[in-house]
Design a protein around this motif. Structure first.
Motif, PDB file in Angstrom:
ATOM      1  N   GLU A   1       2.325  13.628   4.226  1.00 35.41           N
ATOM      2  CA  GLU A   1       3.598  13.506   5.081  1.00 35.41           C
ATOM      3  C   GLU A   1       3.871  11.792   5.261  1.00 35.41           C
ATOM      4  N   PRO A   2       5.061  11.626   5.085  1.00 35.21           N
ATOM      5  CA  PRO A   2       5.296  10.107   5.500  1.00 35.21           C
ATOM      6  C   PRO A   2       4.933   9.883   7.020  1.00 35.21           C
ATOM      7  N   ALA A   3       4.521   8.689   7.233  1.00 31.34           N
ATOM      8  CA  ALA A   3       4.270   8.334   8.720  1.00 31.34           C
ATOM      9  C   ALA A   3       5.367   8.458   9.406  1.00 31.34           C
ATOM     10  N   LYS A   4       5.408   9.033  10.701  1.00 30.73           N
ATOM     11  CA  LYS A   4       6.297   9.064  11.615  1.00 30.73           C
ATOM     12  C   LYS A   4       6.458   7.751  12.414  1.00 30.73           C
ATOM     13  N   THR A   5       7.767   6.852  12.281  1.00 35.15           N
ATOM     14  CA  THR A   5       7.447   5.584  13.025  1.00 35.15           C
ATOM     15  C   THR A   5       8.646   5.612  14.039  1.00 35.15           C
TER      16      THR A   5
ATOM     17  N   GLU B   1       0.796  -1.144   0.042  1.00 38.68           N
ATOM     18  CA  GLU B   1      -0.019  -0.054   0.180  1.00 38.68           C
ATOM     19  C   GLU B   1       0.932   1.323   0.022  1.00 38.68           C
ATOM     20  N   ARG B   2       0.283   2.479  -0.431  1.00 35.56           N
ATOM     21  CA  ARG B   2       1.012   3.677  -0.466  1.00 35.56           C
ATOM     22  C   ARG B   2       0.213   4.729   0.173  1.00 35.56           C
ATOM     23  N   PHE B   3       0.914   5.774   0.709  1.00 36.10           N
ATOM     24  CA  PHE B   3       0.346   7.077   1.133  1.00 36.10           C
ATOM     25  C   PHE B   3       0.417   8.026  -0.211  1.00 36.10           C
ATOM     26  N   PRO B   4      -0.827   8.841  -0.316  1.00 34.39           N
ATOM     27  CA  PRO B   4      -0.843   9.592  -1.409  1.00 34.39           C
ATOM     28  C   PRO B   4       0.564  10.657  -1.405  1.00 34.39           C
ATOM     29  N   PRO B   5       0.903  11.198  -2.444  1.00 36.14           N
ATOM     30  CA  PRO B   5       1.983  11.862  -2.248  1.00 36.14           C
ATOM     31  C   PRO B   5       1.973  13.445  -1.542  1.00 36.14           C
TER      32      PRO B   5
END
Ligand code: LLP
Length: 424
Positions: A420-424, A413-417
């Motif tokens: 923000e990228p998820a903070k892990t 799966e992807r986050f849409p552009p």
């Protein structure tokens, strides 16, 4: 002969203890017996001896590459319903010429891929499809061999969701409109009509609906020939039932005797498309008990397989036999229970009101007759990884589809552009 039996108190698939597989692969898992697959194939192949007939395995029932390969090595063709299944059949070594493409709604792009791969026969189910296929074949400069699937309006006497040969079902062309459809097909420059197809339903336990349907199609073939069509093939479809509880499905020999009698003198090559009958009893689903919850009304045995792994009980009210993997003593008192999965739905059950020997956390259970329409209909609902598939052959076993890891599932799966990228 059953390929799943207790040996020294432990359930085995052929020569392998299911508990040994569970220890290595984890639960839940599907387990198929290669010996049972071959025995199922042989029964069918023996049944058509002396007939001008061929068998195309309806791989929708179980499309694991290794399963298809077992049948392919024994000479099977394949009945497919999608380009995905076509790719599987080819990858498993089934020659394109032995592939039949069925289905009520094929897209032009799919028909194009099938013609490019040179599949042997396309079973067309509507006048719109006749025109689309003719156009696609014309673009490619090829001629397509087709049968037209007719709907003979016969009650298969099976569950409503798997009856396909009644007027109210979406499948095939109404037998009363078939002559017009054949006339239309006959006028198409890029189609070659080679025959008629039917498929009246699944899990049939009586031969009478087959007889009635064949009689109707036989009359139609006479009319079509009088209209000037060449009808060389008669595709009878699949649908023969198996044992889940106490059904008495007809033997292949009895089935073939009816088919041979009713098609005598027709001078057609026959095609059969069995799915369930070849794989259903050759597979089981193995699951571990998570916990037992005694209730006021009944006891719930919560196992780690669920409706996402085997949807048949909730979708078709299907009854699957369930046995403990460790044999219980003959004199053990049973308790009435529901065997349910961990999914948040009341429809998540594998069995209801079943009398089973008492089970405890950590016990393994085997759900029988799960080789057909089991793994193929599974989903990853609740982000439950698809159950792996294992094949046993004698004393060997191998994982033929591994369990995906949760990381693999998330990676698909992807986050849409714009997020923000998820903070892990
Ligand atoms: N040919 C055609 C055109 C079919 O539509 C089917 C099954 C077959 C052959 C193979 O039928 P079989 O021999 O397996 O009965 N998911 C349901 C069964 C759906 C059957 C769909 N068509 C179930 O779990 O009972």
């Amino acid at each position: 002969m059953s390929f799943f039996k207790y040996q020294n108190g432990a359930m085995h698939a052929e020569g392998v203890a299911l508990a040994a597989i569970a220890a290595q692969v984890g639960t839940p898992f599907y387990c198929y017996s290669a010996g049972a697959l071959r025995a199922g194939w042989r029964e069918f192949a023996d049944g058509i001896k002396g007939m001008n007939a061929s068998i195309c395995y309806a791989m929708k029932a179980n499309s694991n590459l290794a399963v298809i390969r077992v049948f392919g090595e024994m000479g099977a063709g394949a009945d497919i319903v999608s380009v995905g299944e076509m790719r599987r059949a080819l990858a498993a070594g089934i020659p394109a010429q032995r592939i039949i493409y069925s289905g009520v709604g094929k897209k032009a792009s799919e028909l194009m891929e099938a013609l490019q791969a040179k599949v042997g026969q396309i079973n067309v189910e509507s006048t719109a499809e006749i025109e689309t296929l003719n156009a696609v074949a014309g673009q490619l400069g090829v001629s397509a061999d087709i049968t037209i699937r007719v709907n003979p309006d016969v009650d298969a006497g099976t569950h409503a969701k798997i009856t396909t040969g009644r007027k109210e079902n979406k499948f095939g062309i109404d037998i009363d409109l078939a002559r017009e459809a054949f006339a239309l097909a006959g006028r198409q420059p890029n189609l070659k009509v080679v025959g008629v197809a039917m498929h009246i339903g699944s899990q049939l336990t009586s031969l009478e609906p087959y007889r009635a349907a064949i009689v109707r199609v036989r009359e139609l073939i006479g009319q079509l020939r009088a209209d000037g069509h060449r009808i060389d093939r008669f595709d009878i479809g699949g649908g023969l039932g198996i044992v889940y509880a106490d059904e008495k499905p007809p033997s292949i020999a009895d089935f073939m005797a009816v088919v041979a009698k009713e098609t005598a003198g027709l001078c057609c090559e026959l095609t059969f498309e069995p799915g369930r009958r070849l794989v259903g009893e050759a597979g089981v689903l193995v699951s571990e008990v998570i916990l037992v919850k005694p209730g006021a009304a009944k006891t719930f045995v919560i196992v780690d397989a669920a409706m996402n792994d085997l949807i048949r009980p909730t979708l078709y009210e299907a009854w699957h036999d369930i046995l403990p993997v460790r044999e219980s003593r003959q004199d053990t008192a049973t308790i009435r229970c529901d065997i349910v999965g961990p999914i948040c739905e009341s429809g998540d059950f594998l069995a209801q009101n079943r009398d089973l020997p008492p089970l405890a956390a950590g016990d393994l259970v085997m759900i029988r007759s799960a080789g057909a329409y089991g793994a193929v209909m599974a989903s990853s609902y609740n982000t439950r990884p698809l159950a792996p598939e294992v094949m046993v052959d004698g004393t060997r076993f191998a994982v033929i589809r591994p369990r995906p890891t949760i990381d693999e599932m998330l990676r698909a799966e992807r986050f849409p552009p714009w997020m923000e990228p998820a903070k892990t």
